[in-house]
Design a protein around this motif. Structure first.
Motif, PDB file in Angstrom:
ATOM      1  N   GLN A   1       0.145  13.576 -13.653  1.00  0.00           N
ATOM      2  CA  GLN A   1      -0.203  12.877 -12.409  1.00  0.00           C
ATOM      3  C   GLN A   1       0.303  11.434 -12.434  1.00  0.00           C
ATOM      4  O   GLN A   1       0.697  10.880 -11.407  1.00  0.00           O
ATOM      5  CB  GLN A   1      -1.726  12.862 -12.220  1.00  0.00           C
ATOM      6  CG  GLN A   1      -2.284  14.190 -11.732  1.00  0.00           C
ATOM      7  CD  GLN A   1      -3.794  14.156 -11.595  1.00  0.00           C
ATOM      8  OE1 GLN A   1      -4.463  13.303 -12.196  1.00  0.00           O
ATOM      9  NE2 GLN A   1      -4.341  15.072 -10.811  1.00  0.00           N
TER      10      GLN A   1
ATOM     11  N   VAL B   1       6.170   8.362  -6.750  1.00  0.00           N
ATOM     12  CA  VAL B   1       5.816   8.076  -5.358  1.00  0.00           C
ATOM     13  C   VAL B   1       5.891   6.573  -5.068  1.00  0.00           C
ATOM     14  O   VAL B   1       6.312   6.151  -3.989  1.00  0.00           O
ATOM     15  CB  VAL B   1       4.410   8.660  -5.056  1.00  0.00           C
ATOM     16  CG1 VAL B   1       3.783   7.982  -3.875  1.00  0.00           C
ATOM     17  CG2 VAL B   1       4.522  10.151  -4.810  1.00  0.00           C
ATOM     18  N   LYS B   2       5.503   5.765  -6.042  1.00  0.00           N
ATOM     19  CA  LYS B   2       5.618   4.314  -5.864  1.00  0.00           C
ATOM     20  C   LYS B   2       7.084   3.923  -5.667  1.00  0.00           C
ATOM     21  O   LYS B   2       7.406   3.075  -4.828  1.00  0.00           O
ATOM     22  CB  LYS B   2       5.047   3.576  -7.081  1.00  0.00           C
ATOM     23  CG  LYS B   2       3.525   3.604  -7.100  1.00  0.00           C
ATOM     24  CD  LYS B   2       2.977   2.982  -8.370  1.00  0.00           C
ATOM     25  CE  LYS B   2       1.477   3.201  -8.427  1.00  0.00           C
ATOM     26  NZ  LYS B   2       0.911   2.767  -9.714  1.00  0.00           N
TER      27      LYS B   2
ATOM     28  N   THR C   1       3.792  11.515 -11.388  1.00  0.00           N
ATOM     29  CA  THR C   1       3.849  11.746  -9.943  1.00  0.00           C
ATOM     30  C   THR C   1       3.612  10.438  -9.191  1.00  0.00           C
ATOM     31  O   THR C   1       4.348  10.096  -8.271  1.00  0.00           O
ATOM     32  CB  THR C   1       2.761  12.766  -9.537  1.00  0.00           C
ATOM     33  OG1 THR C   1       2.907  13.919 -10.366  1.00  0.00           O
ATOM     34  CG2 THR C   1       2.887  13.163  -8.093  1.00  0.00           C
ATOM     35  N   ARG C   2       2.578   9.711  -9.613  1.00  0.00           N
ATOM     36  CA  ARG C   2       2.265   8.450  -8.927  1.00  0.00           C
ATOM     37  C   ARG C   2       3.391   7.436  -9.113  1.00  0.00           C
ATOM     38  O   ARG C   2       3.750   6.715  -8.177  1.00  0.00           O
ATOM     39  CB  ARG C   2       0.927   7.896  -9.420  1.00  0.00           C
ATOM     40  CG  ARG C   2      -0.262   8.727  -8.909  1.00  0.00           C
ATOM     41  CD  ARG C   2      -1.590   8.003  -9.081  1.00  0.00           C
ATOM     42  NE  ARG C   2      -2.060   8.025 -10.459  1.00  0.00           N
ATOM     43  CZ  ARG C   2      -2.892   8.958 -10.947  1.00  0.00           C
ATOM     44  NH1 ARG C   2      -3.360   9.917 -10.158  1.00  0.00           N
ATOM     45  NH2 ARG C   2      -3.276   8.913 -12.198  1.00  0.00           N
TER      46      ARG C   2
ATOM     47  N   PHE D   1       9.138  16.015  -1.420  1.00  0.00           N
ATOM     48  CA  PHE D   1       8.837  15.818  -2.844  1.00  0.00           C
ATOM     49  C   PHE D   1       7.985  16.993  -3.300  1.00  0.00           C
ATOM     50  O   PHE D   1       6.854  17.149  -2.878  1.00  0.00           O
ATOM     51  CB  PHE D   1       8.111  14.482  -3.044  1.00  0.00           C
ATOM     52  CG  PHE D   1       7.553  14.287  -4.445  1.00  0.00           C
ATOM     53  CD1 PHE D   1       8.182  14.827  -5.560  1.00  0.00           C
ATOM     54  CD2 PHE D   1       6.391  13.537  -4.635  1.00  0.00           C
ATOM     55  CE1 PHE D   1       7.661  14.650  -6.840  1.00  0.00           C
ATOM     56  CE2 PHE D   1       5.858  13.360  -5.913  1.00  0.00           C
ATOM     57  CZ  PHE D   1       6.495  13.920  -7.015  1.00  0.00           C
TER      58      PHE D   1
ATOM     59  N   GLU E   1       0.845  -1.193   0.000  1.00  0.00           N
ATOM     60  CA  GLU E   1       0.000   0.000   0.000  1.00  0.00           C
ATOM     61  C   GLU E   1       0.885   1.250   0.000  1.00  0.00           C
ATOM     62  O   GLU E   1       1.749   1.411   0.855  1.00  0.00           O
ATOM     63  CB  GLU E   1      -0.908   0.015   1.230  1.00  0.00           C
ATOM     64  CG  GLU E   1      -1.639   1.348   1.324  1.00  0.00           C
ATOM     65  CD  GLU E   1      -3.026   1.242   1.894  1.00  0.00           C
ATOM     66  OE1 GLU E   1      -3.738   2.241   1.783  1.00  0.00           O
ATOM     67  OE2 GLU E   1      -3.401   0.178   2.427  1.00  0.00           O
ATOM     68  N   TYR E   2       0.679   2.071  -1.051  1.00  0.00           N
ATOM     69  CA  TYR E   2       1.535   3.256  -1.164  1.00  0.00           C
ATOM     70  C   TYR E   2       0.999   4.376  -0.287  1.00  0.00           C
ATOM     71  O   TYR E   2      -0.203   4.630  -0.239  1.00  0.00           O
ATOM     72  CB  TYR E   2       1.579   3.707  -2.628  1.00  0.00           C
ATOM     73  CG  TYR E   2       2.110   2.635  -3.553  1.00  0.00           C
ATOM     74  CD1 TYR E   2       3.444   2.240  -3.482  1.00  0.00           C
ATOM     75  CD2 TYR E   2       1.271   2.023  -4.486  1.00  0.00           C
ATOM     76  CE1 TYR E   2       3.929   1.257  -4.333  1.00  0.00           C
ATOM     77  CE2 TYR E   2       1.750   1.042  -5.339  1.00  0.00           C
ATOM     78  CZ  TYR E   2       3.092   0.658  -5.263  1.00  0.00           C
ATOM     79  OH  TYR E   2       3.569  -0.296  -6.099  1.00  0.00           O
ATOM     80  N   LYS E   3       1.910   5.058   0.361  1.00  0.00           N
ATOM     81  CA  LYS E   3       1.516   6.155   1.261  1.00  0.00           C
ATOM     82  C   LYS E   3       2.172   7.456   0.825  1.00  0.00           C
ATOM     83  O   LYS E   3       3.301   7.458   0.323  1.00  0.00           O
ATOM     84  CB  LYS E   3       1.969   5.835   2.685  1.00  0.00           C
ATOM     85  CG  LYS E   3       1.190   4.699   3.332  1.00  0.00           C
ATOM     86  CD  LYS E   3       1.376   4.738   4.835  1.00  0.00           C
ATOM     87  CE  LYS E   3       0.565   3.664   5.525  1.00  0.00           C
ATOM     88  NZ  LYS E   3       1.145   2.302   5.296  1.00  0.00           N
ATOM     89  N   VAL E   4       1.436   8.553   1.006  1.00  0.00           N
ATOM     90  CA  VAL E   4       1.979   9.880   0.693  1.00  0.00           C
ATOM     91  C   VAL E   4       1.754  10.799   1.890  1.00  0.00           C
ATOM     92  O   VAL E   4       0.752  11.509   1.958  1.00  0.00           O
ATOM     93  CB  VAL E   4       1.309  10.498  -0.559  1.00  0.00           C
ATOM     94  CG1 VAL E   4       2.073  11.730  -0.998  1.00  0.00           C
ATOM     95  CG2 VAL E   4       1.229   9.496  -1.685  1.00  0.00           C
TER      96      VAL E   4
ATOM     97  N   SER F   1       0.561  17.898 -10.063  1.00  0.00           N
ATOM     98  CA  SER F   1      -0.621  17.841  -9.214  1.00  0.00           C
ATOM     99  C   SER F   1      -1.916  17.768 -10.003  1.00  0.00           C
ATOM    100  O   SER F   1      -2.846  17.074  -9.606  1.00  0.00           O
ATOM    101  CB  SER F   1      -0.688  19.089  -8.319  1.00  0.00           C
ATOM    102  OG  SER F   1       0.442  19.194  -7.516  1.00  0.00           O
ATOM    103  N   PHE F   2      -2.001  18.507 -11.105  1.00  0.00           N
ATOM    104  CA  PHE F   2      -3.298  18.678 -11.760  1.00  0.00           C
ATOM    105  C   PHE F   2      -3.422  18.100 -13.159  1.00  0.00           C
ATOM    106  O   PHE F   2      -4.506  17.772 -13.605  1.00  0.00           O
ATOM    107  CB  PHE F   2      -3.653  20.167 -11.821  1.00  0.00           C
ATOM    108  CG  PHE F   2      -3.795  20.798 -10.467  1.00  0.00           C
ATOM    109  CD1 PHE F   2      -4.803  20.388  -9.603  1.00  0.00           C
ATOM    110  CD2 PHE F   2      -2.923  21.794 -10.057  1.00  0.00           C
ATOM    111  CE1 PHE F   2      -4.944  20.974  -8.345  1.00  0.00           C
ATOM    112  CE2 PHE F   2      -3.063  22.375  -8.800  1.00  0.00           C
ATOM    113  CZ  PHE F   2      -4.065  21.966  -7.937  1.00  0.00           C
TER     114      PHE F   2
ATOM    115  N   ILE G   1       5.036  15.411   1.126  1.00  0.00           N
ATOM    116  CA  ILE G   1       4.694  16.473   0.169  1.00  0.00           C
ATOM    117  C   ILE G   1       4.087  17.640   0.956  1.00  0.00           C
ATOM    118  O   ILE G   1       3.734  17.485   2.130  1.00  0.00           O
ATOM    119  CB  ILE G   1       3.692  15.989  -0.909  1.00  0.00           C
ATOM    120  CG1 ILE G   1       2.370  15.537  -0.257  1.00  0.00           C
ATOM    121  CG2 ILE G   1       4.289  14.887  -1.759  1.00  0.00           C
ATOM    122  CD1 ILE G   1       1.219  15.370  -1.234  1.00  0.00           C
TER     123      ILE G   1
ATOM    124  N   GLY H   1       1.336  19.168  -0.163  1.00  0.00           N
ATOM    125  CA  GLY H   1      -0.106  19.132  -0.389  1.00  0.00           C
ATOM    126  C   GLY H   1      -0.644  20.507  -0.719  1.00  0.00           C
ATOM    127  O   GLY H   1      -0.074  21.215  -1.556  1.00  0.00           O
TER     128      GLY H   1
ATOM    129  N   VAL I   1       5.772  18.518  -5.842  1.00  0.00           N
ATOM    130  CA  VAL I   1       4.976  17.910  -6.908  1.00  0.00           C
ATOM    131  C   VAL I   1       4.819  18.842  -8.119  1.00  0.00           C
ATOM    132  O   VAL I   1       4.877  18.399  -9.257  1.00  0.00           O
ATOM    133  CB  VAL I   1       3.599  17.470  -6.373  1.00  0.00           C
ATOM    134  CG1 VAL I   1       2.829  16.720  -7.447  1.00  0.00           C
ATOM    135  CG2 VAL I   1       3.761  16.595  -5.140  1.00  0.00           C
TER     136      VAL I   1
END
Lengths: 257, 455
Positions: free
Chosen positions: A35, A42-43, A38-39, A22, A2-5, A29-30, A54, A56, A24
């Motif tokens: 995106q 993050v993985k 980005t994912r 990180f 399970e990936y967490k941010v 982000s958008f 991040i 956020g 973004v």
């Protein structure tokens, strides 16, 4: 897994300080395409067990495009706001997948009171590979070409780290004639992304797409969300099947975990 | 004796006139704003000058023109040694003063210059063909029409005359050394003239040879003087200015834009209102941001423009220009020079029509200059708006000129002082101000995390 941010605010609430922030960026982000990058990144960070966070909603645009368009007021407003937050969290090291954010934070924020160790994700990924924190499948035998972004390449002289990642993946790199210091712009920089082209014969991304197609590689690897959009649009217009991928996506596609 | 007097008069006149023109150029460069150059890294600056100007490092991105250019460059440098002798001979009324004392070394030096001169001649001819017959693309852009092209050909023509003069001088001298050894000391066996001289001039009598030798000698020095006086109004100043220009070139990352402390401080005081009261609340006129004219550029921008030799590598690599947009970085640099010359000439002539109407001083200076024109009359907004800030032009320039800096300063003027600029960008500015992103986005900045575990 399970990936967490985690966010900086959450970390701070638990009195924790992550190793890296990180950054973004707006595109990451958008923009639906960015995106995905980005994912992917993050993985990788999760997989390599990196302590990161991040900002956020506390992150704002770095102001790169506004400054280059000439609007110093908008740049200063957003930049100073970012610096206030980064300094509040006592951020030391920043990683970003956007060479525009990278350039602005690294080279322009110091004059405004923001001093951080800033690395582009291609440099950071290279480090993760070199230190054995991520393992790669090395059976990939596709031919790729690499598109240097202006702000990672000419502006900051980073030409080798991304290529070394491709080499670690055992990719067959077929360089374009216009590469490294002679790399051709995708057409997005200097706020062009947000305006119509001036009158001319051709769009810049179309010129680059022609070069990519002529090169014959199956995939063009990029390091910038704006380049990815531009190259994809240019290639699509020509109904080309060449894929446009970010380095982080390429790693996730060839992961060994 | 008469020759000696003529030589001294001509030298003093030529050097004096050239010196005056170079002073004018210095004044024109200083029309730009004082931009203190960071001296802390002067080691790097010397290195840039040594590698890029003296060593021509950036020329070698294109090997063929680099080699051809190198021949002319080294021949030019070496000819300076010969010029020292010409000067001493001319002033003292002697002939080849170094020939006897230096002996074999003299033969070697002059032979070396001769071989380089042959290579330079070949290069010059190729350059003439490339420019006028093959019509190389980058040498035929719109900004090259008229004077810039003639300028280039004049310089190439002068080079041919100069080299012809050298071989006339040396070739006849070789023959005269045998006919009249007491007046013509032996130069030893020269690499080119020892066979070329007899071949070209072998059939002439002594009287003609003496005259031809003098014609060669005088033509050599006169072309040098003419060139020196032509330089200030030509595109060829790079032979001198490449050195200071590479020395003073930006050392920071090419991606860094210069900060604007006035605006930074104003925004800082807006963000911390309690600090705002400590500032002088002045009802003064609004400051001018960015550059409207060369007077608002830095002296380095103007030095750049005088250093430019109009080779067009910048334009040849500009993505906007490659795709048919009006922008040409070379034109930007040429325009800066044209405008600086115009302002400089008006100030020099004290053209009273250019004194700003609200000026108290009756002496025209850069402080009260107003001729109703600006750099925007040379450089259109369409050109400025086409730039992607990709730094290809900066990277391509063999003498480290920065056309991008001028474009960005003019964009700043357009946006900050005129409140103009491309309309489409307004929504980007608003988005950054209101939602902290380049696009107007209602959603959360971390919305991308939601799909993280579903991909």
């Amino acid at each position: 897994m399970e990936y967490k941010v985690p966010s900086m605010a959450e970390m701070a609430a638990q009195s924790k300080t992550p190793e890296i922030l990180f950054w973004v960026g707006c595109a990451g982000s958008f923009d639906a395409r960015a995106q995905k990058v980005t994912r992917a990144f993050v993985k990788i960070l999760n997989q390599a067990n990196i302590s990161f966070a991040i900002l956020g909603n506390e992150e704002s645009c770095t102001g790169d495009a506004a400054r280059r368009a000439g609007n110093e007021f908008v740049f200063q407003m957003t930049a100073l706001q970012n610096i206030e937050i980064l300094n509040m969290y006592e951020v030391k090291k920043i990683v970003t997948a956007c060479p525009h954010c990278f350039n602005t934070i690294k080279n322009e924020y110091p004059a405004l009171g923001g001093n951080y160790d800033v690395v582009h994700h291609s440099q950071y990924l290279k480090e993760l590979i070199d230190t054995g924190k991520i393992e790669l499948n090395q059976e990939a035998s596709t031919t790729v070409t690499y598109h240097d972004s202006c702000y990672l390449g000419r502006a900051n002289g980073v030409y080798e780290a991304p290529r070394e990642i491709l080499e670690s993946l055992k990719m067959d790199i077929k360089e374009m004639k216009r590469s490294r210091t002679k790399g051709l712009c995708c057409g997005a920089g200097g706020a062009q992304m947000f305006k119509e082209d001036e009158p001319g014969d051709k769009r810049i991304n179309s010129e680059r797409a022609d070069e990519i197609i002529a090169n014959g590689a199956e995939t063009v690897v990029a390091n910038c969300p704006f380049c990815i959009t531009m190259l994809q649009d240019g290639l699509k217009e020509k109904e080309s099947s060449v894929m446009v991928l970010d380095l982080a996506e390429l790693i996730v596609n060839n992961k060994k975990w | 004796m008469i020759q000696q007097i003529i030589f001294i008069i001509v030298s003093v006149l030529a050097l004096g006139m050239a010196g005056k023109q170079f002073l004018d150029i210095r004044n024109n460069i200083l029309l730009g704003e004082d931009n203190p150059i960071d001296q802390k890294d002067s080691g790097q600056r010397w290195k840039n000058m040594f590698l890029v100007a003296f060593g021509q490092q950036k020329m070698f991105k294109r090997i063929v023109p680099a080699l051809l250019h190198l021949f002319i460059y080294v021949a030019f440098l070496m000819t300076q040694i010969e010029l020292i002798e010409i000067f001493i001979d001319g002033f003292l009324g002697v002939h080849r003063i170094f020939a006897e004392p230096l002996g074999g070394l003299y033969t070697f030096i002059i032979s070396f210059i001769e071989i380089l001169s042959v290579l330079a001649l070949v290069a010059t001819i190729i350059f003439i063909i490339r420019r006028n017959v093959l019509k190389l693309g980058r040498l035929h852009k719109p900004e090259m029409k008229g004077w810039p092209t003639n300028d280039a050909n004049i310089i190439l023509g002068l080079e041919i005359i100069l080299i012809s003069a050298i071989f006339t001088m040396n070739g006849t001298d070789v023959l005269l050394q045998e006919l009249d050894p007491s007046h013509y000391p032996s130069t030893g066996n020269l690499a080119v003239s020892s066979w070329l001289g007899p071949m070209l001039f072998g059939s002439f009598d002594q009287g003609t040879l003496v005259i031809l030798e003098r014609i060669g000698w005088w033509a050599h020095i006169l072309v040098v003087f003419a060139f020196l006086n032509y330089l200030p109004s030509s595109k060829h100043l790079h032979i001198i200015l490449a050195f200071p220009n590479t020395f003073y070139a930006k050392l920071n990352s090419a991606g860094e834009m210069e900060n604007m402390p006035t605006i930074m401080n104003e925004v800082k005081s807006m963000m911390a209102p309690e600090a705002a009261f400590t500032e002088d609340a002045g009802g003064e006129e609004l400051p001018e941001f960015g550059a409207k004219d060369v007077l608002g550029l830095s002296w380095k921008n103007i030095l750049d423009s005088y250093t430019c030799t109009e080779c067009g590598r910048c334009t040849d690599n500009c993505p906007a220009n490659l795709t048919g947009k009006k922008l040409s970085p070379r034109k930007i640099v040429m325009d800066v020079r044209d405008r600086a010359e115009m302002i400089g000439n008006n100030i020099k002539k004290q053209n009273k029509d250019c004194i700003a109407s609200d000026s108290k001083s009756k002496t025209l200076s850069k402080e009260n200059y107003d001729d109703g024109k600006s750099l925007f009359d040379w450089i259109s907004k369409e050109e400025l708006h086409a730039c992607t800030t990709c730094n290809a032009c900066v990277e391509a320039c063999p003498v480290m000129i920065d056309p991008l800096d001028v474009i960005l300063k003019m964009r700043r003027y357009e946006v900050l002082t005129l409140s103009e600029g491309p309309n489409e960008l307004l929504s980007m500015y608003n988005a950054v101000e209101q939602s902290g992103a380049v696009w107007q986005m209602p959603n959360e900045r971390d919305a991308w995390t939601k799909e993280l575990n579903n991909d």
